[in-house]
Design a protein around this motif. Structure first.
Motif, PDB file in Angstrom:
ATOM      1  N   ARG A   1     -21.097 -69.000   6.213  1.00 16.78           N
ATOM      2  CA  ARG A   1     -20.620 -69.313   7.564  1.00 16.78           C
ATOM      3  C   ARG A   1     -19.593 -68.281   8.020  1.00 16.78           C
ATOM      4  NH1 ARG A   1     -20.563 -74.475   9.660  1.00 16.78           N
ATOM      5  NH2 ARG A   1     -18.302 -74.439   9.952  1.00 16.78           N
ATOM      6  N   GLN A   2     -18.701 -67.897   7.127  1.00 13.04           N
ATOM      7  CA  GLN A   2     -17.662 -66.949   7.511  1.00 13.04           C
ATOM      8  C   GLN A   2     -18.239 -65.562   7.788  1.00 13.04           C
ATOM      9  OE1 GLN A   2     -14.644 -67.140   4.473  1.00 13.04           O
ATOM     10  NE2 GLN A   2     -13.847 -69.097   5.195  1.00 13.04           N
TER      11      GLN A   2
ATOM     12  N   ARG B   1     -17.428 -70.810  18.168  1.00 12.82           N
ATOM     13  CA  ARG B   1     -16.252 -69.979  17.886  1.00 12.82           C
ATOM     14  C   ARG B   1     -16.210 -68.764  18.799  1.00 12.82           C
ATOM     15  NH1 ARG B   1     -14.501 -65.504  15.580  1.00 12.82           N
ATOM     16  NH2 ARG B   1     -16.636 -64.752  15.300  1.00 12.82           N
ATOM     17  N   ARG B   2     -17.356 -68.095  18.971  1.00 13.26           N
ATOM     18  CA  ARG B   2     -17.383 -66.887  19.804  1.00 13.26           C
ATOM     19  C   ARG B   2     -17.144 -67.220  21.273  1.00 13.26           C
ATOM     20  NH1 ARG B   2     -21.467 -62.338  17.455  1.00 13.26           N
ATOM     21  NH2 ARG B   2     -21.087 -62.699  15.224  1.00 13.26           N
TER      22      ARG B   2
ATOM     23  N   PHE C   1     -13.006 -66.014  11.785  1.00 17.10           N
ATOM     24  CA  PHE C   1     -14.285 -66.516  11.300  1.00 17.10           C
ATOM     25  C   PHE C   1     -14.165 -68.030  11.171  1.00 17.10           C
ATOM     26  CE2 PHE C   1     -11.883 -64.542   7.766  1.00 17.10           C
ATOM     27  CZ  PHE C   1     -11.433 -65.697   7.151  1.00 17.10           C
ATOM     28  N   LEU C   2     -15.264 -68.681  10.886  1.00 12.44           N
ATOM     29  CA  LEU C   2     -15.271 -70.138  10.824  1.00 12.44           C
ATOM     30  C   LEU C   2     -14.365 -70.635   9.698  1.00 12.44           C
ATOM     31  CD1 LEU C   2     -19.061 -70.868  11.381  1.00 12.44           C
ATOM     32  CD2 LEU C   2     -17.189 -71.275  12.985  1.00 12.44           C
TER      33      LEU C   2
ATOM     34  N   GLU D   1     -20.775 -71.059  14.900  1.00 12.71           N
ATOM     35  CA  GLU D   1     -20.364 -69.679  15.170  1.00 12.71           C
ATOM     36  C   GLU D   1     -20.459 -69.364  16.658  1.00 12.71           C
ATOM     37  OE1 GLU D   1     -19.191 -65.654  14.704  1.00 12.71           O
ATOM     38  OE2 GLU D   1     -18.832 -67.487  13.547  1.00 12.71           O
TER      39      GLU D   1
ATOM     40  N   ASP E   1     -24.741 -74.104  11.261  1.00 12.14           N
ATOM     41  CA  ASP E   1     -23.729 -73.071  11.024  1.00 12.14           C
ATOM     42  C   ASP E   1     -23.708 -72.057  12.168  1.00 12.14           C
ATOM     43  OD1 ASP E   1     -23.211 -74.324   8.657  1.00 12.14           O
ATOM     44  OD2 ASP E   1     -24.343 -72.921   7.413  1.00 12.14           O
TER      45      ASP E   1
ATOM     46  N   ALA F   1     -19.499 -64.103  11.282  1.00 12.04           N
ATOM     47  CA  ALA F   1     -18.606 -63.435  12.240  1.00 12.04           C
ATOM     48  C   ALA F   1     -18.777 -61.922  12.209  1.00 12.04           C
ATOM     49  CB  ALA F   1     -17.149 -63.803  11.942  1.00 12.04           C
TER      50      ALA F   1
END
Length: 645
Positions: free
Chosen positions: A332-333, A292-293, A317-318, A289, A285, A336
């Motif tokens: 997971r969300q 994503r970043r 967020f994811l 992230e 997870d 963020a």
């Protein structure tokens, strides 16, 4: 990206010129607008990477180029190539179409719903079809035809398929044949370089044996992709695997930034105490992230901050992965919301513990650490100083602008972090053992535990109510919350009937009715109920672990321990509770424990009674465990409410 390709490249989804992004697992190139939609789908659907502003392993980029040039896009648009689709009005997006809804709807249909992929003729036994496809994949990877292998993977072939006759996986075959690009493709779809064949050899061994030394080195890199990516995110460095250095553990250059509070120490101890399964989930997870970043940072650096950026490309967020539980998706969300320093601390802790776990270093005081985890399960989402909206993994996360902080941190990370390179002995297979087990059991577990939204919502409501207890207890604890807990076991359709039956089950485990005893309104202390619930939860975790690993011989001893814990919890309550709700919950608790024992005993005569359906038994076992966990949680909620009043 090679210059010879640049003049003829178009976006696979809308045919716009000069696409700047690639979807690695789809083998295509896409434009900015279409990429914004791909990102919103999540990495489980599309793994995007910028062609120029993101570091690429050379062979991975070559793999994507080869697929793109050999028509990989036709796999995802198969039915659209049929002239009949034009007559029916079905068409792909165009550059002039709006991102929303036109391009977005087309891209979701194409990759999320696989609406245009070639469908195999329906067969009664889907497992046979998947096995046949996997065998074809096993044979195809010895050649250089990537498009054929991607087509097989899109139809359901398994990248980690273990060929029963050959005694190895497709990655073993590709490595032995020196097919580097096939190995890259298989790895993208989850193939494990640490898997051993029937002779105890890994794909890395076969690559070296065949003189394919660059491929062998790349396979080792793939083994450590997760930890390498996390380390590079913080300090811009990767370990020298050639020299036996497999980990870089960044450290805060400014020691004053270190959080040495008791809460921080407890959080770190809890992370160390997670099972390998749960630790790997958390690490994956955090990896997502990081992706994503980093992608956000590239996106902001390459766009002109027009309406395209501010309105249609935000991925705050994811995205939700339907294969994961609702609890894990929520955690997971909330990653963020960690600011740069908080997230860096979590990453460093994960890297440190990954190294410790691989090298087999024991953890002192493991019993105390396990107790920390179990306590957190009962008080999930709660803390003396945080409400239910705070991040699952760490209580100190804030609502600050993580995009800006991350970009600033990335630009100065060489100044703020230094590296401590490890040169200790490494056994790659050891680190990958858990992953092997997870891959082998993934399909089985998914069949056994399907999401039931109503029950999950019901449990979350109960958890929030029970969490109020923490405000009256001792100092709250900050922790890396367990991404998945037995208290949120999802039930299957077959299990729903079992749940209904368990409420009226009258057997050895039912709560005895004492007609001579007057109804009592007294209830045990909330602390005692929680303590017994923690013991039940611990035993349920052991049972689930046995189910995941197909250790059916462990069912009976696990069920016996659960029965003992349930009996002890029931003994806390009066023989004849005045509350109907308490009586109902106790009846569900005790009868489910008795039924669990009965179901587990069905695994005994497997040799003498081969007709026993182990999968059905396991399904019922999981359902019983769900009922026990639910009843225990209800009793925690009831006692908390009553004692507070």
């Amino acid at each position: 990206m090679s210059k010879r390709l640049r003049s003829s490249e178009v976006c696979a989804d809308c045919s716009a010129q000069d696409p700047c992004w690639a979807s690695i697992n789809r083998g295509i190139l896409i434009c900015d607008e279409c990429c914004s939609v791909h990102r919103s789908l999540g990495r489980h659907i599309s793994q995007v990477r910028h062609l120029k502003h993101t570091p690429w392993p050379p062979t991975l980029l070559q793999m994507v180029e080869t697929l793109y040039n050999n028509g990989a896009n036709s796999i995802w648009e198969h039915s659209l190539l049929d002239p009949a689709s034009v007559m029916s009005g079905r068409r792909k997006a165009s550059p002039q179409d709006k991102v929303h809804p036109n391009k977005a709807e087309f891209i979701r249909a194409k990759y999320q719903m696989l609406a245009f992929v070639h469908r195999l003729p329906c067969r009664e036994d889907d497992s046979v079809t998947a096995k046949d496809l996997s065998k074809q994949l096993h044979s195809s990877v010895r050649t250089g035809n990537l498009e054929t292998c991607l087509r097989l993977l899109s139809l359901g072939a398994q990248a980690n398929f273990f060929h029963p006759e050959k005694g190895n996986t497709p990655l073993h075959v590709a490595a032995k044949a020196g097919q580097t690009l096939q190995a890259e493709l298989l790895a993208v779809y989850g193939a494990d370089p640490g898997t051993q064949d029937s002779n105890g050899k890994t794909p890395v061994d076969y690559a070296r044996q065949g003189g394919h030394h660059e491929l062998a080195e790349r396979l080792v890199e793939i083994q450590y992709e997760l930890t390498d990516r996390l380390a590079f995110y913080l300090c811009g460095r990767k370990p020298e695997h050639k020299n036996g250095q497999h980990f870089v553990i960044p450290q805060m250059a400014d020691r004053r930034l270190l959080d040495l509070s008791e809460l921080a120490k407890a959080a770190k101890k809890k992370l160390q105490s997670l099972s390998n399964h749960l630790f790997e989930e958390l690490a994956m997870d955090v990896y997502d992230e990081v992706d994503r970043r980093e992608t956000d940072a590239v996106w902001l650096a390459t766009q002109n901050h027009s309406t395209l950026v501010t309105e249609t490309t935000v991925v705050p967020f994811l995205p939700v992965n339907p294969e994961y539980s609702s609890t894990r998706n929520q955690g997971r969300q909330k990653l963020a919301r960690f600011n740069a320093h908080e997230f860096a601390t979590l990453v460093i802790d994960i890297l440190s513990d990954a190294k410790r776990r691989q090298q087999g270093n024991p953890l002192a005081g493991s019993k105390d650490n396990v107790e920390l985890i179990l306590k957190s399960i009962s008080n999930q989402h709660s803390s003396e100083s945080q409400d239910n909206d705070q991040p699952d993994y760490d209580s100190v996360a804030s609502d600050e602008d993580t995009d800006l902080e991350t970009n600033a941190a990335k630009s100065n990370r060489q100044k703020s972090l230094d590296s401590d390179l490890s040169d200790g002995p490494v056994t790659a297979q050891e680190y990958m053992q858990v992953k092997n087990a997870l891959v082998a059991s993934e399909v089985k577990i998914q069949q056994l535990m399907k999401v039931n939204i109503n029950l999950s919502d019901e449990l979350r409501v109960m958890q929030k109510k029970a969490s109020k207890l923490e405000k009256q207890s001792s100092v709250s604890e900050s922790d890396y919350d367990n991404p998945t807990t037995p208290l949120e076991l999802e039930e299957t359709g077959a299990g729903r009937k079992g749940r209904q039956r368990s409420v009226i089950w009258q057997g050895e485990g039912s709560i005895p009715e004492d007609t001579d005893t007057a109804p009592s309104s007294s209830l045990p202390s909330t602390e005692d109920v929680i303590r017994k619930t923690e013991q039940i939860t611990k035993n349920i975790q052991e049972l689930l672990r046995a189910a995941q690993e197909n250790k059916h011989d462990s069912y009976i001893p696990c069920s016996e321990r659960i029965h003992v814990a349930v009996t002890e919890m029931a003994a806390l309550f009066p023989k004849k509770p005045k509350s109907e709700l308490v009586r109902t919950s106790l009846r569900l608790l005790t009868s489910s424990a008795y039924r669990l024992q009965s179901e587990c005993k069905k695994t005994l005569p497997v040799e003498t009674c081969p007709t026993t359906d182990i999968q059905l038994v396991t399904q019922q076992v999981i359902q019983c465990a769900y009922d026990i966990a639910k009843a225990a949680k209800q009793l925690v909620t009831i006692t908390t409410k009553e004692n507070n009043n």
